[in-house]
Design an enzyme around this catalytic site. Sequence first.
Site, PDB file in Angstrom:
ATOM      1  N   ASP A  36      71.400 -79.131  92.961  1.00  0.00           N
ATOM      2  CA  ASP A  36      71.636 -79.892  91.739  1.00  0.00           C
ATOM      3  C   ASP A  36      72.510 -81.085  92.137  1.00  0.00           C
ATOM      4  O   ASP A  36      73.234 -81.046  93.120  1.00  0.00           O
ATOM      5  CB  ASP A  36      72.247 -79.060  90.606  1.00  0.00           C
ATOM      6  CG  ASP A  36      73.463 -78.209  91.010  1.00  0.00           C
ATOM      7  OD1 ASP A  36      73.680 -77.164  90.364  1.00  0.00           O
ATOM      8  OD2 ASP A  36      74.187 -78.601  91.946  1.00  0.00           O
ATOM      9  N   GLU A  74      78.139 -67.181 101.048  1.00  0.00           N
ATOM     10  CA  GLU A  74      79.452 -67.842 101.072  1.00  0.00           C
ATOM     11  C   GLU A  74      80.546 -67.060 101.805  1.00  0.00           C
ATOM     12  O   GLU A  74      81.618 -66.769 101.272  1.00  0.00           O
ATOM     13  CB  GLU A  74      79.874 -68.140  99.629  1.00  0.00           C
ATOM     14  CG  GLU A  74      78.862 -68.993  98.889  1.00  0.00           C
ATOM     15  CD  GLU A  74      79.204 -69.250  97.429  1.00  0.00           C
ATOM     16  OE1 GLU A  74      80.329 -68.956  97.014  1.00  0.00           O
ATOM     17  OE2 GLU A  74      78.322 -69.751  96.698  1.00  0.00           O
ATOM     18  N   HIS A  95      74.791 -78.203  96.353  1.00  0.00           N
ATOM     19  CA  HIS A  95      75.369 -78.635  95.078  1.00  0.00           C
ATOM     20  C   HIS A  95      76.012 -80.002  95.332  1.00  0.00           C
ATOM     21  O   HIS A  95      77.048 -80.097  95.987  1.00  0.00           O
ATOM     22  CB  HIS A  95      76.404 -77.634  94.571  1.00  0.00           C
ATOM     23  CG  HIS A  95      75.823 -76.306  94.190  1.00  0.00           C
ATOM     24  ND1 HIS A  95      74.952 -76.157  93.125  1.00  0.00           N
ATOM     25  CD2 HIS A  95      75.973 -75.080  94.713  1.00  0.00           C
ATOM     26  CE1 HIS A  95      74.587 -74.886  93.024  1.00  0.00           C
ATOM     27  NE2 HIS A  95      75.180 -74.212  93.975  1.00  0.00           N
ATOM     28  N   GLU A 143      69.971 -74.100  96.108  1.00  0.00           N
ATOM     29  CA  GLU A 143      70.645 -74.218  94.804  1.00  0.00           C
ATOM     30  C   GLU A 143      70.858 -75.693  94.426  1.00  0.00           C
ATOM     31  O   GLU A 143      71.865 -76.076  93.872  1.00  0.00           O
ATOM     32  CB  GLU A 143      71.986 -73.477  94.822  1.00  0.00           C
ATOM     33  CG  GLU A 143      71.900 -72.029  95.222  1.00  0.00           C
ATOM     34  CD  GLU A 143      73.226 -71.307  95.150  1.00  0.00           C
ATOM     35  OE1 GLU A 143      74.159 -71.817  94.484  1.00  0.00           O
ATOM     36  OE2 GLU A 143      73.360 -70.227  95.762  1.00  0.00           O
ATOM     37  N   ASN A 186      73.361 -67.705 103.148  1.00  0.00           N
ATOM     38  CA  ASN A 186      73.389 -68.785 102.168  1.00  0.00           C
ATOM     39  C   ASN A 186      74.805 -69.294 101.959  1.00  0.00           C
ATOM     40  O   ASN A 186      75.750 -68.496 101.819  1.00  0.00           O
ATOM     41  CB  ASN A 186      72.831 -68.246 100.833  1.00  0.00           C
ATOM     42  CG  ASN A 186      72.572 -69.327  99.814  1.00  0.00           C
ATOM     43  OD1 ASN A 186      71.922 -70.324 100.096  1.00  0.00           O
ATOM     44  ND2 ASN A 186      73.111 -69.140  98.603  1.00  0.00           N
TER      45      ASN A 186
HETATM   46  O1  G3I Z   1      77.579 -61.609  81.748  1.00  0.00           O
HETATM   47  C1  G3I Z   1      78.789 -62.063  81.125  1.00  0.00           C
HETATM   48  C2  G3I Z   1      78.705 -61.849  79.619  1.00  0.00           C
HETATM   49  O2  G3I Z   1      78.647 -60.463  79.356  1.00  0.00           O
HETATM   50  C3  G3I Z   1      79.937 -62.470  78.952  1.00  0.00           C
HETATM   51  O3  G3I Z   1      79.814 -62.348  77.553  1.00  0.00           O
HETATM   52  C4  G3I Z   1      80.014 -63.955  79.353  1.00  0.00           C
HETATM   53  C5  G3I Z   1      81.195 -64.651  78.736  1.00  0.00           C
HETATM   54  O4  G3I Z   1      82.354 -64.287  79.429  1.00  0.00           O
HETATM   55  O5  G3I Z   1      80.124 -64.064  80.796  1.00  0.00           O
HETATM   56  C6  G3I Z   1      78.965 -63.538  81.414  1.00  0.00           C
HETATM   57  O6  G3I Z   1      79.112 -63.657  82.818  1.00  0.00           O
HETATM   58  C7  G3I Z   1      78.972 -64.991  83.285  1.00  0.00           C
HETATM   59  C8  G3I Z   1      77.835 -65.026  84.318  1.00  0.00           C
HETATM   60  O7  G3I Z   1      77.709 -66.325  84.913  1.00  0.00           O
HETATM   61  C9  G3I Z   1      76.485 -64.642  83.691  1.00  0.00           C
HETATM   62  O8  G3I Z   1      76.159 -65.588  82.715  1.00  0.00           O
HETATM   63  C10 G3I Z   1      80.268 -65.395  83.978  1.00  0.00           C
HETATM   64  O9  G3I Z   1      81.281 -65.503  83.005  1.00  0.00           O
HETATM   65  C11 G3I Z   1      80.079 -66.735  84.685  1.00  0.00           C
HETATM   66  O10 G3I Z   1      81.237 -67.038  85.468  1.00  0.00           O
HETATM   67  C12 G3I Z   1      78.894 -66.671  85.636  1.00  0.00           C
HETATM   68  O11 G3I Z   1      78.723 -67.949  86.208  1.00  0.00           O
HETATM   69  C13 G3I Z   1      77.784 -67.978  87.287  1.00  0.00           C
HETATM   70  C14 G3I Z   1      78.543 -68.246  88.593  1.00  0.00           C
HETATM   71  O12 G3I Z   1      77.593 -68.341  89.680  1.00  0.00           O
HETATM   72  C15 G3I Z   1      79.521 -67.129  88.889  1.00  0.00           C
HETATM   73  O13 G3I Z   1      80.246 -67.473  90.071  1.00  0.00           O
HETATM   74  C16 G3I Z   1      76.814 -69.125  87.055  1.00  0.00           C
HETATM   75  O14 G3I Z   1      76.016 -68.843  85.907  1.00  0.00           O
HETATM   76  C17 G3I Z   1      75.900 -69.322  88.259  1.00  0.00           C
HETATM   77  O15 G3I Z   1      75.111 -70.492  88.116  1.00  0.00           O
HETATM   78  C18 G3I Z   1      76.736 -69.467  89.531  1.00  0.00           C
HETATM   79  O16 G3I Z   1      75.856 -69.518  90.612  1.00  0.00           O
HETATM   80  C19 G3I Z   1      76.492 -69.608  91.907  1.00  0.00           C
HETATM   81  C20 G3I Z   1      75.590 -68.922  92.900  1.00  0.00           C
HETATM   82  O17 G3I Z   1      75.343 -67.596  92.513  1.00  0.00           O
HETATM   83  C21 G3I Z   1      76.176 -69.004  94.293  1.00  0.00           C
HETATM   84  N1  G3I Z   1      76.436 -70.400  94.671  1.00  0.00           N
HETATM   85  C22 G3I Z   1      77.291 -71.102  93.726  1.00  0.00           C
HETATM   86  C23 G3I Z   1      76.680 -71.073  92.333  1.00  0.00           C
HETATM   87  C24 G3I Z   1      77.539 -71.849  91.352  1.00  0.00           C
HETATM   88  O18 G3I Z   1      78.789 -71.259  91.217  1.00  0.00           O
END
Ligand code: G3I
Length: 371
Positions: free
Chosen positions: A274, A167, A244, A272, A208
């Site tokens: 969905d 990105e 997406h 990715e 990507n």
């Molecule tokens: O690891 C912490 C945990 O310690 C904490 O307790 C919890 C609650 O705050 O947060 C956890 O981190 C989260 C992380 O996912 C791991 O679960 C973040 O808050 C959360 O924002 C993060 O979201 C991920 C997101 O990327 C971040 O931008 C999504 O799961 C994931 O599906 C998403 O994937 C991205 C790709 O990598 C790139 N393309 C877009 C796609 C969707 O945004």
Amino acid sequence: MTRAAEQGHPRRRIRTAVAALTSAALAATGMLAFAGSAHAADTLRGAAEQSGRYYGAAIGPQLLGEADYTSTLNAEFNSVVAENAMKWDATEPNRGQFTFGGGDQIVAHAQSQGMEVRGHTLVWHAQQPGWVQGLGGDDLRRAMLDHIDGVAGHYAGQISSWDVVNEAFEWDGSRRQSNLQQQLGDGWIEEAFRAADAADPAAKLCYNDFSTDGINAKSDGIYRMVEDFLARGVPIDCVGFQSHLGQDSDLSTYQQNLQRFADLGVDVEITELDVGGSGAAQANVYRGVTEACLAVSRCTGITVWGITDKYSWRGDESPLLFDANYQKKEAYYAVLEALNGAAAEGPGQDGDLSATSYHPASWRESGQAVS
Ligand code: G3I
């Protein structure tokens, strides 16, 4: 002439050739099974393998203990990617201190199930650990290069393709003004790819991004970068299209866009996928993406961004192929039908030794084409 033909690392070219042979073997097996049994595969992975492709899912290691999650993963998918466990914040929470537990768990599971592993993602403006965000200039460059070396080096030989950079472009085709771009200048993406190539010459190296689901200003900008990289021998092997989408997404130039990147001389991967929505409308978009990938020989596979709606990052949009109770949705059957309908023409790659593979013009010019 493509870079792989021109400068591909010997190991990567061997990997590419082995992958091509494997694809051809899978395709042949699929053909034999298909022809012999005269009935379609009844899993996504089995159907994808008929054309030498993968069908993968983004997973979280913390969910592998859930029986339905793991049984559905093992039955239906032949490739996995870490949804979060291999990102910068997860793998280097403190400078120089690497933590690979989650990623290692995913790799071990994949290897036990004969699955490929995609790597996601070495360098991204999001999910950087706190210590990175304040760095400037050469210190950030050093941190980025050390991170790539540490993570890609740790997983060397185990990753089919890395999302090296994620990105980095805006909707209008200009560079995203992230800390990476502002502190390191335009050359940072090339630097990242060269570092990844040095750390793991066997992995395919991908750029990507999202909202590139057709010919538009953003995919044009990425196209220009890939064209420049290939012309200068910068090590890049594929482009990832996150996809997406929604049930009303416009796919009118989706296949054409994939094809133009393939014609440049890189593989394309749906990374990715969905689709927010439900029922036939959702199923039709999944079918369209699948058929577009199957129509482009260098589209090597599709990854959905999760297994079940229960854990999707898109919350209540129900965007995946299995519902919250792991039941197959209409979209699942649309994908399976499309995959089973594919001619057993595996994905093509430079140096491909199989007879049924894709031979782009540049591949013929390389003198590798078999007369
Ligand atoms: O690891 C912490 C945990 O310690 C904490 O307790 C919890 C609650 O705050 O947060 C956890 O981190 C989260 C992380 O996912 C791991 O679960 C973040 O808050 C959360 O924002 C993060 O979201 C991920 C997101 O990327 C971040 O931008 C999504 O799961 C994931 O599906 C998403 O994937 C991205 C790709 O990598 C790139 N393309 C877009 C796609 C969707 O945004």
